[in-house]
Design a protein around this motif. Sequence first.
Motif, mmCIF file in Angstrom:
data_model
loop_
_atom_site.group_PDB
_atom_site.id
_atom_site.type_symbol
_atom_site.label_atom_id
_atom_site.label_comp_id
_atom_site.label_asym_id
_atom_site.label_seq_id
_atom_site.Cartn_x
_atom_site.Cartn_y
_atom_site.Cartn_z
ATOM 1 N N SER A 194 0.851 -1.193 0.000
ATOM 2 C CA SER A 194 0.000 0.000 0.000
ATOM 3 C C SER A 194 0.877 1.231 0.000
ATOM 4 O O SER A 194 2.053 1.181 0.378
ATOM 5 N N LEU A 218 -4.474 -4.950 -2.008
ATOM 6 C CA LEU A 218 -5.404 -5.782 -1.254
ATOM 7 C C LEU A 218 -6.639 -5.006 -0.826
ATOM 8 O O LEU A 218 -7.724 -5.567 -0.685
ATOM 9 N N GLN A 219 -6.481 -3.728 -0.591
ATOM 10 C CA GLN A 219 -7.591 -2.860 -0.218
ATOM 11 C C GLN A 219 -7.739 -1.759 -1.271
ATOM 12 O O GLN A 219 -6.778 -1.391 -1.933
ATOM 13 N N LEU A 222 -8.400 4.697 0.165
ATOM 14 C CA LEU A 222 -8.672 5.073 1.550
ATOM 15 C C LEU A 222 -8.645 6.591 1.662
ATOM 16 O O LEU A 222 -7.729 7.239 1.161
ATOM 17 N N GLN A 244 -12.933 3.329 3.864
ATOM 18 C CA GLN A 244 -12.156 2.318 3.153
ATOM 19 C C GLN A 244 -13.033 1.716 2.045
ATOM 20 O O GLN A 244 -14.099 1.156 2.310
ATOM 21 N N SER A 246 -13.655 -1.090 -0.802
ATOM 22 C CA SER A 246 -13.218 -2.441 -1.127
ATOM 23 C C SER A 246 -14.288 -3.123 -1.966
ATOM 24 O O SER A 246 -15.329 -2.543 -2.268
ATOM 25 N N SER A 247 -14.036 -4.384 -2.314
ATOM 26 C CA SER A 247 -14.999 -5.131 -3.118
ATOM 27 C C SER A 247 -16.294 -5.373 -2.361
ATOM 28 O O SER A 247 -17.335 -5.652 -2.963
ATOM 29 N N ARG A 248 -16.235 -5.268 -1.025
ATOM 30 C CA ARG A 248 -17.432 -5.450 -0.208
ATOM 31 C C ARG A 248 -18.211 -4.148 -0.025
ATOM 32 O O ARG A 248 -19.221 -4.123 0.667
ATOM 33 N N ARG A 251 -16.478 0.877 3.728
ATOM 34 C CA ARG A 251 -16.397 0.503 5.139
ATOM 35 C C ARG A 251 -15.933 1.719 5.930
ATOM 36 O O ARG A 251 -14.748 2.060 5.938
#
Length: 559
Positions: A194, A218-219, A222, A244, A246-248, A251
């Motif tokens: 990162s 990976l993330q 941000l 944050q 992300s694919s989800r 967050r």
Amino acid sequence: MAAALGEEAPDNEDYYSLLNVRREASQEELKAAYRRLCMLYHPDKHRDPELKTQAEQLFNLVHQAYEVLSDPQTRAIYDIYGKRGLEMEGWEVVERRRTPAEIREEFERLQREREERRLQQRTNPKGTISVGIDATDLFDRYDEEYEDVPGSSFPQIEINKMHISQSIEAPLTATDTAILSGSLSTQNGNGGGSINFALRRVTSAKGWGELEFGAGDLQGPLFGLKIFRNLTSRCFITTNCALQFSSRGIRPGLTTVLARNLDKNTVGYLQWRWGIQSAMNTSIVRDTKTSHFTVALQLGIPHSFMMISYQHKFQDEDQTRVKGSLKAGFFGTIMEYGAERKISRHSILGATVSIGVPQGVSLKIKLNRASQTYFFPVHLTDQLLPSAVFYATVGPIVIYFAMHRLIIKPYLKAQKEKELDKQRENTASDVLQKKQEAEAAVRLMQESVRRIIETEEARMGLIVVNAWYGKFVNDNSRKNEKVKVIDVTVPLQCMVKDSKLILTEASKAGLPGFYDPCVGEEKSLKVLYQFRGVLHQVMSADSEALRIPKQSHRIDADG
């Protein structure tokens, strides 16, 4: 001589030592010392042309010292920054009516203006390298299963994880700073990295704010905002908001820390974290000159625990510290103990043994080198094996003392000798000049010393028989070292007044008739004197105050 001035005034001329007065000396004390030296060095008292010239030089030096110390403004500058402070450009605009505190503030303003011109060239690099080592094969092997495998008789030690991070700061203005940081991590063949960019602005003397932007493989991106604010003189708060991606999805996260100084050495913290791994934490930290104590309690998901730790700081030159901690929670129980010690001017080495259930036994080795940290966690066993605990405890101690004796100590000694040689080379011309000034001062003192001795002999007073200043070698293990001392009998006798000799807490190298015979090395003053017909002897450290005569200096006639 510079040591006597302290770290803030590293100049070659110590005006206090030259006049032989305390740093807290009053105007009356300064005037008395000045008059005494004027009577000794006044050019009109010497008919010989050579002595007259030497007297003029010393008289001017004494006059310069008195002029600086007798004026409250220039004395304040000299006390803080030494002779170089008086020579700094910009003082011509300072009002003479200002107090010493106002003068110091003005000086710091001038310093800041000079620093701002160099901000673009300054960085503050910080880095961490962590290498995880799996050494469980040393204590927990499956010999039967692998007995037919070639090379299986040797334990397999593997590096199973690694982390590298680095950051630099780039001051943009007096209030704005840009921070660039990055990290790389890998574990069991998988990893990522990162990069982050932050812009910090100091909004006032009470607070600052920071914007952060980051991205990694990976993330996702941000975005963060951090704010620090002093609420009162004893209380401050820090808030960190982050988003944050992300694919989800997005967050969010929020962390707030409220701290209060409970007393001079104790701070209490309340922390609330919402979002990723939400938790509430409270802790009390007490830090003194000799110890550091922490107790903490956390309730959260997935980790809740209670922790207590203590660290003792030894007051030695190596800054030795021993520490221990106990941490218990939903994850199990961990007990840690260890020590750290300074091994060079910029390096600190530490080792910690970690014993936990179900974590097993680990040895953590850490080396701090300036702003860089090297961390080596070595996992020894997954079980609580006494052999692993024993070797993790005794092994680092044996290795450290062996390395200290065979490698570190000889290296530091060689470095010290190298620095001393360089210091002597750089100050050779200055030392020669000081030696010539001291010899000239001794010649100018001869007539005064004869009168003082006649007066003291008549009253059975204080007679300096012999006096030496410099490096004395009394230890048989150092008998091959060269003794470096100078004879200062005449200068000390010249300072005797009414059968008393008083030397202040300052390096004696700055006294009239003295000079530094061994730059950078520890020095002492040894005096053999006679008082009321009885011999006395004393040895004092370079910057130690000395009062003569004293009953404790008396030499036993039977000895």
